[in-house]
Design a protein around this motif. Structure first.
Motif, PDB file in Angstrom:
ATOM      1  N   ALA A  80       0.830  -1.210   0.000  1.00 47.86           N
ATOM      2  CA  ALA A  80       0.000   0.000   0.000  1.00 47.86           C
ATOM      3  C   ALA A  80       0.862   1.257   0.000  1.00 47.86           C
ATOM      4  O   ALA A  80       0.547   2.238  -0.683  1.00 47.86           O
ATOM      5  CB  ALA A  80      -0.934  -0.002   1.204  1.00 47.86           C
ATOM      6  N   ILE A  81       1.965   1.232   0.725  1.00 51.53           N
ATOM      7  CA  ILE A  81       2.867   2.383   0.756  1.00 51.53           C
ATOM      8  C   ILE A  81       3.485   2.601  -0.616  1.00 51.53           C
ATOM      9  O   ILE A  81       3.549   3.728  -1.123  1.00 51.53           O
ATOM     10  CB  ILE A  81       3.964   2.190   1.823  1.00 51.53           C
ATOM     11  CG1 ILE A  81       3.344   2.165   3.220  1.00 51.53           C
ATOM     12  CG2 ILE A  81       5.017   3.285   1.723  1.00 51.53           C
ATOM     13  CD1 ILE A  81       4.285   1.667   4.301  1.00 51.53           C
ATOM     14  N   ARG A  99       2.269   1.698  -3.512  1.00 55.27           N
ATOM     15  CA  ARG A  99       1.220   2.227  -4.402  1.00 55.27           C
ATOM     16  C   ARG A  99       1.010   3.714  -4.162  1.00 55.27           C
ATOM     17  O   ARG A  99       0.806   4.484  -5.096  1.00 55.27           O
ATOM     18  CB  ARG A  99      -0.096   1.484  -4.188  1.00 55.27           C
ATOM     19  CG  ARG A  99      -0.188   0.166  -4.873  1.00 55.27           C
ATOM     20  CD  ARG A  99      -1.614  -0.393  -4.889  1.00 55.27           C
ATOM     21  NE  ARG A  99      -2.270  -0.361  -3.582  1.00 55.27           N
ATOM     22  CZ  ARG A  99      -2.207  -1.335  -2.684  1.00 55.27           C
ATOM     23  NH1 ARG A  99      -1.508  -2.420  -2.929  1.00 55.27           N
ATOM     24  NH2 ARG A  99      -2.841  -1.240  -1.534  1.00 55.27           N
ATOM     25  N   GLY A 100       1.066   4.131  -2.899  1.00 53.52           N
ATOM     26  CA  GLY A 100       0.869   5.540  -2.566  1.00 53.52           C
ATOM     27  C   GLY A 100       1.988   6.429  -3.058  1.00 53.52           C
ATOM     28  O   GLY A 100       1.797   7.632  -3.226  1.00 53.52           O
ATOM     29  N   LEU A 101       3.164   5.859  -3.283  1.00 56.64           N
ATOM     30  CA  LEU A 101       4.302   6.641  -3.754  1.00 56.64           C
ATOM     31  C   LEU A 101       4.471   6.599  -5.273  1.00 56.64           C
ATOM     32  O   LEU A 101       5.437   7.133  -5.793  1.00 56.64           O
ATOM     33  CB  LEU A 101       5.589   6.157  -3.079  1.00 56.64           C
ATOM     34  CG  LEU A 101       5.677   6.424  -1.580  1.00 56.64           C
ATOM     35  CD1 LEU A 101       6.938   5.792  -1.009  1.00 56.64           C
ATOM     36  CD2 LEU A 101       5.634   7.917  -1.287  1.00 56.64           C
ATOM     37  N   ASP A 102       3.555   5.935  -5.969  1.00 56.45           N
ATOM     38  CA  ASP A 102       3.611   5.935  -7.432  1.00 56.45           C
ATOM     39  C   ASP A 102       3.500   7.360  -7.959  1.00 56.45           C
ATOM     40  O   ASP A 102       2.816   8.197  -7.367  1.00 56.45           O
ATOM     41  CB  ASP A 102       2.480   5.104  -8.032  1.00 56.45           C
ATOM     42  CG  ASP A 102       2.761   3.615  -7.988  1.00 56.45           C
ATOM     43  OD1 ASP A 102       3.934   3.240  -7.784  1.00 56.45           O
ATOM     44  OD2 ASP A 102       1.804   2.839  -8.157  1.00 56.45           O
ATOM     45  N   PRO A 121       2.013  10.202  -9.815  1.00 57.35           N
ATOM     46  CA  PRO A 121       0.645  10.437 -10.279  1.00 57.35           C
ATOM     47  C   PRO A 121       0.634  10.935 -11.730  1.00 57.35           C
ATOM     48  O   PRO A 121       1.651  11.422 -12.225  1.00 57.35           O
ATOM     49  CB  PRO A 121       0.126  11.507  -9.324  1.00 57.35           C
ATOM     50  CG  PRO A 121       1.339  12.220  -8.838  1.00 57.35           C
ATOM     51  CD  PRO A 121       2.436  11.202  -8.831  1.00 57.35           C
ATOM     52  N   LEU A 124       6.505  14.066  -3.452  1.00 56.66           N
ATOM     53  CA  LEU A 124       5.502  13.113  -2.987  1.00 56.66           C
ATOM     54  C   LEU A 124       5.628  12.967  -1.474  1.00 56.66           C
ATOM     55  O   LEU A 124       6.721  12.809  -0.945  1.00 56.66           O
ATOM     56  CB  LEU A 124       5.722  11.753  -3.643  1.00 56.66           C
ATOM     57  CG  LEU A 124       5.505  11.699  -5.148  1.00 56.66           C
ATOM     58  CD1 LEU A 124       5.913  10.334  -5.689  1.00 56.66           C
ATOM     59  CD2 LEU A 124       4.054  11.978  -5.482  1.00 56.66           C
ATOM     60  N   GLY A 144       3.512  11.433   2.228  1.00 58.88           N
ATOM     61  CA  GLY A 144       2.452  10.584   2.738  1.00 58.88           C
ATOM     62  C   GLY A 144       2.678  10.294   4.206  1.00 58.88           C
ATOM     63  O   GLY A 144       3.733  10.604   4.765  1.00 58.88           O
ATOM     64  N   GLN A 145       1.689   9.733   4.827  1.00 56.42           N
ATOM     65  CA  GLN A 145       1.781   9.320   6.224  1.00 56.42           C
ATOM     66  C   GLN A 145       1.368   7.862   6.314  1.00 56.42           C
ATOM     67  O   GLN A 145       0.464   7.417   5.609  1.00 56.42           O
ATOM     68  CB  GLN A 145       0.854  10.150   7.109  1.00 56.42           C
ATOM     69  CG  GLN A 145       1.238  11.594   7.219  1.00 56.42           C
ATOM     70  CD  GLN A 145       0.309  12.338   8.171  1.00 56.42           C
ATOM     71  OE1 GLN A 145      -0.662  11.790   8.674  1.00 56.42           O
ATOM     72  NE2 GLN A 145       0.616  13.592   8.415  1.00 56.42           N
ATOM     73  N   VAL A 146       2.043   7.160   7.183  1.00 58.70           N
ATOM     74  CA  VAL A 146       1.712   5.763   7.428  1.00 58.70           C
ATOM     75  C   VAL A 146       1.317   5.638   8.893  1.00 58.70           C
ATOM     76  O   VAL A 146       2.064   6.038   9.781  1.00 58.70           O
ATOM     77  CB  VAL A 146       2.917   4.840   7.121  1.00 58.70           C
ATOM     78  CG1 VAL A 146       2.579   3.397   7.454  1.00 58.70           C
ATOM     79  CG2 VAL A 146       3.339   4.985   5.670  1.00 58.70           C
TER      80      VAL A 146
END
Length: 64
Positions: free
Chosen positions: A15-16, A18-21, A23, A32, A34-36
């Motif tokens: 999931a991480i 995928r979130g860093l793909d 855009p 980029l 995000g938070q986990v």
């Protein structure tokens, strides 16, 4: 020593990643981010190690 991730850790790392793909439209000006969020004892350290290894392998692929 090889460490095997548990199913929930494998799912979290996927999931991480995928979130860093990148855009559509490219990387934003500020990069980029995000938070986990993970519960204590969920193996966050091992997940981070696995994620770092994945990112390093991507850098090696892109640099060649």
């Amino acid at each position: 020593m090889a460490v095997k991730l548990r199913d929930h850790q494998i799912e979290a790392v996927a999931a991480i990643v995928r979130g860093l793909d990148i855009p559509p439209g490219g990387i934003p000006y500020n990069g980029l981010r995000g938070q986990v969020h993970a519960a204590l004892g969920a193996g966050e350290f091992l997940q981070n190690l696995c994620l770092c290894r994945h990112q390093v392998s991507l850098l090696r692929i892109r640099s060649h």
